[in-house]
Design a protein around this motif. Structure first.
Motif, PDB file in Angstrom:
ATOM      1  N   LEU A  87      31.067  52.505  52.000  1.00  0.00           N
ATOM      2  CA  LEU A  87      32.109  52.260  51.011  1.00  0.00           C
ATOM      3  C   LEU A  87      32.987  51.132  51.521  1.00  0.00           C
ATOM      4  O   LEU A  87      33.482  51.186  52.651  1.00  0.00           O
ATOM      5  N   ASP A  88      33.174  50.104  50.712  1.00  0.00           N
ATOM      6  CA  ASP A  88      33.988  48.951  51.088  1.00  0.00           C
ATOM      7  C   ASP A  88      35.044  48.745  50.006  1.00  0.00           C
ATOM      8  O   ASP A  88      34.711  48.706  48.817  1.00  0.00           O
ATOM      9  N   CYS A  89      36.302  48.636  50.410  1.00  0.00           N
ATOM     10  CA  CYS A  89      37.397  48.519  49.447  1.00  0.00           C
ATOM     11  C   CYS A  89      38.408  47.491  49.927  1.00  0.00           C
ATOM     12  O   CYS A  89      38.708  47.397  51.115  1.00  0.00           O
ATOM     13  N   TRP A  90      38.924  46.700  48.981  1.00  0.00           N
ATOM     14  CA  TRP A  90      39.975  45.730  49.277  1.00  0.00           C
ATOM     15  C   TRP A  90      40.974  45.740  48.112  1.00  0.00           C
ATOM     16  O   TRP A  90      40.578  45.759  46.951  1.00  0.00           O
ATOM     17  N   VAL A  91      42.260  45.777  48.438  1.00  0.00           N
ATOM     18  CA  VAL A  91      43.327  45.753  47.428  1.00  0.00           C
ATOM     19  C   VAL A  91      44.246  44.577  47.739  1.00  0.00           C
ATOM     20  O   VAL A  91      44.590  44.343  48.905  1.00  0.00           O
ATOM     21  N   ARG A  92      44.639  43.858  46.689  1.00  0.00           N
ATOM     22  CA  ARG A  92      45.579  42.742  46.862  1.00  0.00           C
ATOM     23  C   ARG A  92      46.814  43.214  47.612  1.00  0.00           C
ATOM     24  O   ARG A  92      47.292  44.329  47.415  1.00  0.00           O
ATOM     25  N   ALA A  93      47.356  42.354  48.460  1.00  0.00           N
ATOM     26  CA  ALA A  93      48.515  42.717  49.279  1.00  0.00           C
ATOM     27  C   ALA A  93      49.703  43.166  48.436  1.00  0.00           C
ATOM     28  O   ALA A  93      50.412  44.103  48.795  1.00  0.00           O
ATOM     29  N   ASP A  94      49.921  42.527  47.299  1.00  0.00           N
ATOM     30  CA  ASP A  94      51.086  42.877  46.474  1.00  0.00           C
ATOM     31  C   ASP A  94      50.845  44.102  45.591  1.00  0.00           C
ATOM     32  O   ASP A  94      51.737  44.504  44.850  1.00  0.00           O
ATOM     33  N   ARG A  95      49.674  44.745  45.691  1.00  0.00           N
ATOM     34  CA  ARG A  95      49.378  45.933  44.886  1.00  0.00           C
ATOM     35  C   ARG A  95      49.069  47.150  45.748  1.00  0.00           C
ATOM     36  O   ARG A  95      48.645  48.181  45.231  1.00  0.00           O
ATOM     37  N   ARG A  96      49.292  47.038  47.051  1.00  0.00           N
ATOM     38  CA  ARG A  96      49.000  48.149  47.956  1.00  0.00           C
ATOM     39  C   ARG A  96      50.068  49.233  47.859  1.00  0.00           C
ATOM     40  O   ARG A  96      51.154  49.011  47.359  1.00  0.00           O
ATOM     41  N   ASN A  97      49.711  50.414  48.343  1.00  0.00           N
ATOM     42  CA  ASN A  97      50.606  51.584  48.394  1.00  0.00           C
ATOM     43  C   ASN A  97      50.991  52.091  47.018  1.00  0.00           C
ATOM     44  O   ASN A  97      52.095  52.613  46.837  1.00  0.00           O
ATOM     45  N   ARG A  98      50.096  51.959  46.064  1.00  0.00           N
ATOM     46  CA  ARG A  98      50.340  52.467  44.712  1.00  0.00           C
ATOM     47  C   ARG A  98      49.249  53.431  44.255  1.00  0.00           C
ATOM     48  O   ARG A  98      49.218  53.823  43.095  1.00  0.00           O
ATOM     49  N   GLY A  99      48.326  53.770  45.153  1.00  0.00           N
ATOM     50  CA  GLY A  99      47.271  54.724  44.836  1.00  0.00           C
ATOM     51  C   GLY A  99      46.038  54.142  44.172  1.00  0.00           C
ATOM     52  O   GLY A  99      45.130  54.885  43.810  1.00  0.00           O
ATOM     53  N   TYR A 100      45.966  52.832  44.039  1.00  0.00           N
ATOM     54  CA  TYR A 100      44.803  52.230  43.383  1.00  0.00           C
ATOM     55  C   TYR A 100      43.527  52.453  44.189  1.00  0.00           C
ATOM     56  O   TYR A 100      42.468  52.754  43.625  1.00  0.00           O
ATOM     57  N   ALA A 101      43.588  52.291  45.504  1.00  0.00           N
ATOM     58  CA  ALA A 101      42.396  52.463  46.333  1.00  0.00           C
ATOM     59  C   ALA A 101      41.908  53.907  46.289  1.00  0.00           C
ATOM     60  O   ALA A 101      40.703  54.156  46.242  1.00  0.00           O
ATOM     61  N   THR A 102      42.836  54.859  46.287  1.00  0.00           N
ATOM     62  CA  THR A 102      42.453  56.265  46.192  1.00  0.00           C
ATOM     63  C   THR A 102      41.766  56.537  44.858  1.00  0.00           C
ATOM     64  O   THR A 102      40.711  57.173  44.806  1.00  0.00           O
ATOM     65  N   GLU A 103      42.343  56.043  43.772  1.00  0.00           N
ATOM     66  CA  GLU A 103      41.779  56.245  42.441  1.00  0.00           C
ATOM     67  C   GLU A 103      40.396  55.598  42.323  1.00  0.00           C
ATOM     68  O   GLU A 103      39.446  56.218  41.839  1.00  0.00           O
ATOM     69  N   ALA A 104      40.280  54.369  42.788  1.00  0.00           N
ATOM     70  CA  ALA A 104      38.994  53.675  42.737  1.00  0.00           C
ATOM     71  C   ALA A 104      37.986  54.322  43.689  1.00  0.00           C
ATOM     72  O   ALA A 104      36.799  54.423  43.359  1.00  0.00           O
ATOM     73  N   GLY A 105      38.449  54.763  44.861  1.00  0.00           N
ATOM     74  CA  GLY A 105      37.567  55.425  45.819  1.00  0.00           C
ATOM     75  C   GLY A 105      36.974  56.700  45.250  1.00  0.00           C
ATOM     76  O   GLY A 105      35.772  56.962  45.409  1.00  0.00           O
ATOM     77  N   ARG A 106      37.779  57.493  44.567  1.00  0.00           N
ATOM     78  CA  ARG A 106      37.263  58.721  43.937  1.00  0.00           C
ATOM     79  C   ARG A 106      36.227  58.386  42.869  1.00  0.00           C
ATOM     80  O   ARG A 106      35.214  59.072  42.738  1.00  0.00           O
ATOM     81  N   ALA A 107      36.486  57.334  42.115  1.00  0.00           N
ATOM     82  CA  ALA A 107      35.518  56.912  41.096  1.00  0.00           C
ATOM     83  C   ALA A 107      34.218  56.462  41.751  1.00  0.00           C
ATOM     84  O   ALA A 107      33.121  56.812  41.285  1.00  0.00           O
ATOM     85  N   MET A 108      34.302  55.703  42.830  1.00  0.00           N
ATOM     86  CA  MET A 108      33.102  55.209  43.484  1.00  0.00           C
ATOM     87  C   MET A 108      32.322  56.355  44.134  1.00  0.00           C
ATOM     88  O   MET A 108      31.096  56.340  44.157  1.00  0.00           O
ATOM     89  N   ILE A 109      33.017  57.354  44.639  1.00  0.00           N
ATOM     90  CA  ILE A 109      32.345  58.533  45.193  1.00  0.00           C
ATOM     91  C   ILE A 109      31.592  59.259  44.077  1.00  0.00           C
ATOM     92  O   ILE A 109      30.453  59.698  44.262  1.00  0.00           O
ATOM     93  N   ALA A 110      32.196  59.368  42.896  1.00  0.00           N
ATOM     94  CA  ALA A 110      31.513  59.982  41.754  1.00  0.00           C
ATOM     95  C   ALA A 110      30.277  59.169  41.361  1.00  0.00           C
ATOM     96  O   ALA A 110      29.227  59.729  41.037  1.00  0.00           O
ATOM     97  N   ILE A 111      30.388  57.858  41.402  1.00  0.00           N
ATOM     98  CA  ILE A 111      29.244  56.988  41.098  1.00  0.00           C
ATOM     99  C   ILE A 111      28.143  57.213  42.134  1.00  0.00           C
ATOM    100  O   ILE A 111      26.961  57.344  41.787  1.00  0.00           O
TER     101      ILE A 111
END
Length: 164
Positions: A87-111
């Motif tokens: 699993l490889d994930c990258w979030v823009r610096a100005d969008r970190r700490n908002r739960g986007y990686a967690t949300e996308a990570g859960r989706a990718m795990i489901a995929i």
């Protein structure tokens, strides 16, 4: 393949996305600002988007769904590394700490589970934020790497998957 979560649309990247992705790779400013992007960021964006799409190893853009469209938040992918799916994930610096990686990570795990994968690996490379994210997603650490054993979710979870 596309996936939709509460806030995000995960979708393949297209060549038309190169300028936005290159700008996001270049720094913390929003991708819609008009500034010069270093050539290496432009080259990297084009290289990422030019890779052949593999159905069983999706590489997707994280797009925050807004009332007027969608804005690039980051990227997430399942990649083959030495015979293991990572699993490889990258979030823009100005969008970190908002739960986007967690949300996308859960989706990718489901995929990954939908694709029949039984294990995902990840390597946080000493990054405390990556380690925290992987723990939230259920990964277990074995030294410098993390492993997640997958089981099919009979209820589908909060992710809507669309195959393309």
């Amino acid at each position: 393949m596309f996936a939709r979560t509460d806030r995000l649309l995960l979708r393949p990247g297209w060549v038309d996305d190169a300028a936005i992705l290159a700008s996001a790779l270049a720094g913390p400013a929003t991708p819609f600002t008009s500034r010069l992007v270093p050539a290496r960021c432009d080259d990297r964006a084009h290289a990422l988007l030019a890779r052949p799409a593999e159905f069983d190893r999706p590489a997707l853009l994280m797009m925050e769904r807004t009332g007027t469209g969608a804005e690039l938040v980051g990227t997430i992918a399942l990649e083959d590394r030495q015979g293991r799916v990572t699993l490889d994930c990258w979030v823009r610096a100005d969008r970190r700490n908002r739960g986007y990686a967690t949300e996308a990570g859960r989706a990718m795990i489901a995929i990954a589970a939908m694709l029949g994968l039984t294990q995902l690996d990840a390597a946080p490379d000493g990054d405390p934020a990556a380690t925290t994210l992987l723990r939230k997603l259920g990964f277990r650490f074995t030294g410098a790497t993390a492993i997640l054993h997958l089981e099919p979710d009979p209820h589908g979870g909060p992710v809507h998957l669309l195959a393309a």
